[in-house]
Scaffold this motif. Structure first.
Motif, PDB file in Angstrom:
ATOM      1  N   TYR A  83      49.655  71.345  26.296  1.00  0.00           N
ATOM      2  CA  TYR A  83      49.523  71.313  24.847  1.00  0.00           C
ATOM      3  C   TYR A  83      48.329  72.185  24.456  1.00  0.00           C
ATOM      4  O   TYR A  83      47.248  72.053  25.034  1.00  0.00           O
ATOM      5  CB  TYR A  83      49.298  69.896  24.327  1.00  0.00           C
ATOM      6  CG  TYR A  83      49.134  69.844  22.826  1.00  0.00           C
ATOM      7  CD1 TYR A  83      47.889  70.039  22.223  1.00  0.00           C
ATOM      8  CD2 TYR A  83      50.224  69.623  22.004  1.00  0.00           C
ATOM      9  CE1 TYR A  83      47.745  70.026  20.847  1.00  0.00           C
ATOM     10  CE2 TYR A  83      50.089  69.608  20.624  1.00  0.00           C
ATOM     11  CZ  TYR A  83      48.846  69.804  20.049  1.00  0.00           C
ATOM     12  OH  TYR A  83      48.705  69.789  18.692  1.00  0.00           O
ATOM     13  N   GLY A  84      48.534  73.065  23.482  1.00  0.00           N
ATOM     14  CA  GLY A  84      47.427  73.905  23.052  1.00  0.00           C
ATOM     15  C   GLY A  84      47.784  74.686  21.803  1.00  0.00           C
ATOM     16  O   GLY A  84      48.939  74.699  21.352  1.00  0.00           O
ATOM     17  N   ILE A  85      46.768  75.308  21.247  1.00  0.00           N
ATOM     18  CA  ILE A  85      46.950  76.178  20.082  1.00  0.00           C
ATOM     19  C   ILE A  85      47.323  77.570  20.585  1.00  0.00           C
ATOM     20  O   ILE A  85      46.666  78.117  21.477  1.00  0.00           O
ATOM     21  CB  ILE A  85      45.670  76.227  19.240  1.00  0.00           C
ATOM     22  CG1 ILE A  85      45.332  74.821  18.709  1.00  0.00           C
ATOM     23  CG2 ILE A  85      45.802  77.206  18.091  1.00  0.00           C
ATOM     24  CD1 ILE A  85      44.027  74.762  17.936  1.00  0.00           C
ATOM     25  N   GLY A  86      48.384  78.130  20.018  1.00  0.00           N
ATOM     26  CA  GLY A  86      48.854  79.433  20.470  1.00  0.00           C
ATOM     27  C   GLY A  86      47.810  80.517  20.271  1.00  0.00           C
ATOM     28  O   GLY A  86      47.247  80.653  19.186  1.00  0.00           O
ATOM     29  N   SER A  87      47.548  81.275  21.331  1.00  0.00           N
ATOM     30  CA  SER A  87      46.554  82.342  21.242  1.00  0.00           C
ATOM     31  C   SER A  87      47.065  83.520  20.421  1.00  0.00           C
ATOM     32  O   SER A  87      46.272  84.337  19.945  1.00  0.00           O
ATOM     33  CB  SER A  87      46.180  82.821  22.651  1.00  0.00           C
ATOM     34  OG  SER A  87      47.335  83.318  23.324  1.00  0.00           O
TER      35      SER A  87
ATOM     36  N   ARG B   5      42.574  65.911  12.852  1.00  0.00           N
ATOM     37  CA  ARG B   5      43.107  66.693  13.965  1.00  0.00           C
ATOM     38  C   ARG B   5      42.000  67.542  14.591  1.00  0.00           C
ATOM     39  O   ARG B   5      41.173  68.134  13.905  1.00  0.00           O
ATOM     40  CB  ARG B   5      44.235  67.591  13.482  1.00  0.00           C
ATOM     41  CG  ARG B   5      45.061  68.213  14.607  1.00  0.00           C
ATOM     42  CD  ARG B   5      46.065  69.203  14.073  1.00  0.00           C
ATOM     43  NE  ARG B   5      46.947  68.621  13.093  1.00  0.00           N
ATOM     44  CZ  ARG B   5      47.180  69.177  11.913  1.00  0.00           C
ATOM     45  NH1 ARG B   5      46.594  70.308  11.572  1.00  0.00           N
ATOM     46  NH2 ARG B   5      48.011  68.600  11.062  1.00  0.00           N
ATOM     47  N   TYR B   6      41.956  67.543  15.923  1.00  0.00           N
ATOM     48  CA  TYR B   6      41.008  68.273  16.761  1.00  0.00           C
ATOM     49  C   TYR B   6      39.592  67.715  16.665  1.00  0.00           C
ATOM     50  O   TYR B   6      38.639  68.399  17.026  1.00  0.00           O
ATOM     51  CB  TYR B   6      41.012  69.768  16.427  1.00  0.00           C
ATOM     52  CG  TYR B   6      42.378  70.389  16.483  1.00  0.00           C
ATOM     53  CD1 TYR B   6      42.867  71.159  15.432  1.00  0.00           C
ATOM     54  CD2 TYR B   6      43.206  70.180  17.588  1.00  0.00           C
ATOM     55  CE1 TYR B   6      44.132  71.704  15.484  1.00  0.00           C
ATOM     56  CE2 TYR B   6      44.483  70.707  17.634  1.00  0.00           C
ATOM     57  CZ  TYR B   6      44.942  71.476  16.579  1.00  0.00           C
ATOM     58  OH  TYR B   6      46.188  72.009  16.632  1.00  0.00           O
TER      59      TYR B   6
ATOM     60  N   ARG C 228      41.649  78.167  26.884  1.00  0.00           N
ATOM     61  CA  ARG C 228      41.786  78.467  25.454  1.00  0.00           C
ATOM     62  C   ARG C 228      42.708  77.459  24.770  1.00  0.00           C
ATOM     63  O   ARG C 228      43.553  77.809  23.945  1.00  0.00           O
ATOM     64  CB  ARG C 228      42.326  79.880  25.242  1.00  0.00           C
ATOM     65  CG  ARG C 228      41.516  80.960  25.954  1.00  0.00           C
ATOM     66  CD  ARG C 228      42.108  82.324  25.692  1.00  0.00           C
ATOM     67  NE  ARG C 228      41.670  83.310  26.698  1.00  0.00           N
ATOM     68  CZ  ARG C 228      42.100  84.553  26.760  1.00  0.00           C
ATOM     69  NH1 ARG C 228      42.991  84.993  25.871  1.00  0.00           N
ATOM     70  NH2 ARG C 228      41.668  85.383  27.700  1.00  0.00           N
ATOM     71  N   GLN C 229      42.542  76.208  25.127  1.00  0.00           N
ATOM     72  CA  GLN C 229      43.468  75.179  24.659  1.00  0.00           C
ATOM     73  C   GLN C 229      43.382  74.967  23.152  1.00  0.00           C
ATOM     74  O   GLN C 229      44.403  74.764  22.485  1.00  0.00           O
ATOM     75  CB  GLN C 229      43.192  73.850  25.385  1.00  0.00           C
ATOM     76  CG  GLN C 229      44.184  72.742  25.023  1.00  0.00           C
ATOM     77  CD  GLN C 229      43.960  71.493  25.854  1.00  0.00           C
ATOM     78  OE1 GLN C 229      42.954  71.358  26.534  1.00  0.00           O
ATOM     79  NE2 GLN C 229      44.906  70.572  25.813  1.00  0.00           N
ATOM     80  N   PHE C 230      42.165  74.975  22.609  1.00  0.00           N
ATOM     81  CA  PHE C 230      42.002  74.684  21.186  1.00  0.00           C
ATOM     82  C   PHE C 230      41.399  75.858  20.421  1.00  0.00           C
ATOM     83  O   PHE C 230      40.783  75.663  19.358  1.00  0.00           O
ATOM     84  CB  PHE C 230      41.137  73.438  20.998  1.00  0.00           C
ATOM     85  CG  PHE C 230      41.760  72.201  21.585  1.00  0.00           C
ATOM     86  CD1 PHE C 230      42.865  71.625  21.001  1.00  0.00           C
ATOM     87  CD2 PHE C 230      41.256  71.634  22.754  1.00  0.00           C
ATOM     88  CE1 PHE C 230      43.451  70.490  21.533  1.00  0.00           C
ATOM     89  CE2 PHE C 230      41.821  70.507  23.297  1.00  0.00           C
ATOM     90  CZ  PHE C 230      42.936  69.930  22.693  1.00  0.00           C
ATOM     91  N   ALA C 231      41.570  77.067  20.929  1.00  0.00           N
ATOM     92  CA  ALA C 231      41.132  78.288  20.253  1.00  0.00           C
ATOM     93  C   ALA C 231      39.679  78.154  19.813  1.00  0.00           C
ATOM     94  O   ALA C 231      38.796  77.843  20.609  1.00  0.00           O
ATOM     95  CB  ALA C 231      42.060  78.602  19.076  1.00  0.00           C
ATOM     96  N   SER C 232      39.438  78.340  18.516  1.00  0.00           N
ATOM     97  CA  SER C 232      38.056  78.323  18.024  1.00  0.00           C
ATOM     98  C   SER C 232      37.689  77.011  17.339  1.00  0.00           C
ATOM     99  O   SER C 232      36.740  76.955  16.566  1.00  0.00           O
ATOM    100  CB  SER C 232      37.863  79.480  17.034  1.00  0.00           C
ATOM    101  OG  SER C 232      38.779  79.349  15.943  1.00  0.00           O
ATOM    102  N   GLN C 233      38.445  75.937  17.585  1.00  0.00           N
ATOM    103  CA  GLN C 233      38.147  74.647  16.954  1.00  0.00           C
ATOM    104  C   GLN C 233      36.787  74.126  17.429  1.00  0.00           C
ATOM    105  O   GLN C 233      36.438  74.226  18.609  1.00  0.00           O
ATOM    106  CB  GLN C 233      39.237  73.622  17.283  1.00  0.00           C
ATOM    107  CG  GLN C 233      40.607  73.976  16.715  1.00  0.00           C
ATOM    108  CD  GLN C 233      40.633  73.974  15.206  1.00  0.00           C
ATOM    109  OE1 GLN C 233      39.915  73.181  14.574  1.00  0.00           O
ATOM    110  NE2 GLN C 233      41.439  74.852  14.619  1.00  0.00           N
TER     111      GLN C 233
END
Length: 586
Positions: free
Chosen positions: A148-152, A214-215, A233-238
């Motif tokens: 599970y992750g945010i798409g790069s 969320r996050y 890089r699961q959560f990008a820049s969160q």
């Protein structure tokens, strides 16, 4: 003078003791009431929590086998071996639209995307290297990868499945992956008015009915966890800030200054935890009502005691007419006040009962919509497998045609459940109950044969006509037959009796079994939504609630009692419109 002083001290001590005992009693009643109503609220909240947990699992599992199928698709294998990517891009795009996936893409053994369902879009995955993702690293080694992750590339969250693409001699050519969006779960929670959130094993909130949660994290992340999140890089820049919350008691927690009943379930894939927060306003109101009732009754007891004492004083001083008149007036005012309080208590009790009934109906409407959604997931999964089979074979076989027909039938059945969530128009026709009962028997006939159940049924020679929906009436009788078979699953002797009769202006259908019986439960309890006597995972407790609603819509009634066979006997009575003497040679 000394006697008056001693008497005054005794009165002061007596009243101090009474006040102390009263305070202790009120506090004790408040705590007992709070514990009782909290336990009841937790029991009610366990049903939605279980439902949402099953929904999350179903959402993940319905596509879990798709990458395994795609990895063996001839087009995918050929493209991984160097064939033109154009046909596969088109094929993946069509399949993504039909299956509702965000993306399907193929990577070579270095992690570079060479084909994608979104190849013609600005956010295309083509040319992107995803070798840093854990799902790719797991799949290229030969196992299925999940992540599970945010798409790069797109910046949108999703759940990824991946499987290795291999040659006939088991050499790795690349990895095929799919991206599944989970935002519909959040929308379902939010539409139901619930406070629900899903956190991963690191305590990071992945999904929430409150978007601003969320996050956020449930606790501080360790350096190792931060390094893993950064590397993948699961959560990008969160920012992954901490959620402002703290547990108060074993079942209560405070979130943003508000106190909730807090239930969790951890039996989810990937070490995830589902959190369900229930409002405590109802518990507080009922606790206050119970404590107020106790205070009222205690006050009433004190008043009655004082009244008797006053009567004794009046008897001793009855020669004082003035004092007797004043006492009579006081008693009359007290009687009026008592009657007014009793009337207020009766009105309050009626209002409470109406609110409880309205609450149950509202919850049933919301949960019926959720149940319909939850039942739709395995049906959608079956349809996806059929589509995958058609893609793999490039043709519709007779088997897939028959299975598609069965899936259509199941989808039709789930649509009937939606009448609990909204008022749909229902087609009303003249129905012969004999056909309804026979169709229901035919539907469960394989189960009767499989369980070696002895079936005896009695049908009248003439038609029994009622006004209603044949499909919904079949749903009622079928549900009673399945419940009877389930009740006899552990019985050595399995006898099932069905009878259809006319009693004055009513058509009466009885279903009796030799199972475990009603187990001391009233029919009203069995008809409550989410109440079931089956084991965990074997039923959601909506069958009898739905059946009772259908019978009620047909102007009928359903009762239950002990059967002569040793189990339970359910009786459905529906008004008839006509009994025609017509033999049916069917």
């Amino acid at each position: 003078m000394q006697i008056d002083t001693a008497s005054s001290k005794n009165r002061t001590f007596r009243w101090s003791l009474i006040l102390l005992l009263s305070a202790v009693s009120i506090v004790s009643v408040f705590r007992l009431a709070d514990a009782f109503f909290t336990a009841r609220a937790l029991e009610r909240a366990a049903g939605p929590l279980s439902l949402y947990r099953e929904t999350v699992v179903a959402e993940l599992e319905r596509f879990s086998h798709l990458t395994f199928v795609l990895a063996r698709d001839p087009f995918v294998v050929a493209t991984a071996q160097g064939a033109d990517t154009g046909p596969l891009n088109q094929r993946l795009a069509e399949f993504a639209v039909r299956s509702g996936l965000e993306a399907i893409y193929l990577m070579n053994e270095a992690g570079l995307t060479i084909a994608s369902s979104n190849a013609d879009r600005p956010e295309s995955f083509l040319g992107q290297n995803y070798s840093f993702r854990p799902y790719f690293q797991t799949a290229i080694k030969g196992d299925q990868g999940e992540f599970y992750g945010i798409g790069s590339t797109t910046g949108l969250p999703g759940y990824f499945f991946a499987d290795p693409v291999k040659t006939q001699d088991n050499a790795a050519l690349g990895v095929v992956a799919i991206k599944l969006g989970l935002t519909e779960l959040e929308e379902t929670w939010r539409a139901a008015g619930e406070t629900v959130f899903l956190a991963n094993k690191d305590g990071v909130i992945l999904l929430s009915s409150r978007p601003d949660w969320r996050y956020l994290t449930l606790g501080a992340l360790t350096n190792a966890q931060k390094e893993t999140i950064e590397r993948t890089r699961q959560f990008a820049s969160q920012a992954l800030d901490a959620l402002q919350w703290k547990p108060k008691t074993r079942n209560r927690s405070e979130f943003g200054g508000d106190t909730f009943l807090h239930l969790t379930t951890a039996d989810l894939p990937n070490g995830w935890e589902l959190h369900y927060l229930a409002n405590t306003d109802q518990v507080t109101a009922r606790t206050a009502l119970a404590t107020g009732s106790f205070i009222f009754l205690a006050s009433l007891l004190v008043i009655m005691t004082q009244q008797r004492r006053t009567a004794r004083i009046g008897a001793a001083l009855k020669r004082s007419v003035a004092e007797e008149a004043q006492l009579r007036q006081a008693n009359e005012r007290l009687a009026v006040e008592i009657e007014e309080r009793k009337a207020a208590e009766r009105r309050l009790k009626r209002t409470q009962d109406e609110l409880e009934r309205a609450g149950r109906l509202s919850a049933l409407g919301q949960l019926a919509a959720s149940v319909t959604h939850e039942l739709g997931q395995p049906i959608v999964a079956m349809r996806n497998h059929l589509v995958a089979a058609e893609i793999a074979n490039d043709a519709r076989s007779s088997l897939t045609v028959r299975l598609s027909g069965l899936v259509d039938r199941m989808e039709s059945i789930t649509r009937q459940l939606k009448f609990f969530a909204r008022n749909d128009d229902t087609s009303i026709d003249e129905v012969d109950l004999r056909n309804v009962v026979q169709a229901s028997i035919d539907l469960v006939a394989p189960n009767i044969l499989e369980t070696q159940t002895d079936l005896a049924y009695e049908m009248p020679p003439k038609a029994i006509a009622v006004k209603g929906s044949q499909f919904r009436l079949e749903q009622v009788i079928t549900n009673l037959l399945r419940n009877a078979l389930d009740a006899m699953s552990q019985s050595e002797t399995r006898n099932l009796q069905i009878s259809l009769q006319v009693n004055h202006d009513l058509a009466v259908c009885k279903v009796a079994d030799s199972g475990r019986g009603l187990e001391g439960l009233a029919l009203e309890k069995l008809q409550e939504p989410f109440f079931t006597t089956r084991g965990s995972g074997e039923g959601m407790g909506l069958g009898l609630a739905i059946s009772a609603r259908i019978v009620e819509e047909h102007g009928g009634d359903m009762t239950a009692e002990a059967s002569e066979l040793g189990g339970a006997e359910f009786c459905v009575s529906i008004p008839i419109i006509e009994v025609r003497a017509k033999d049916h040679d069917e």
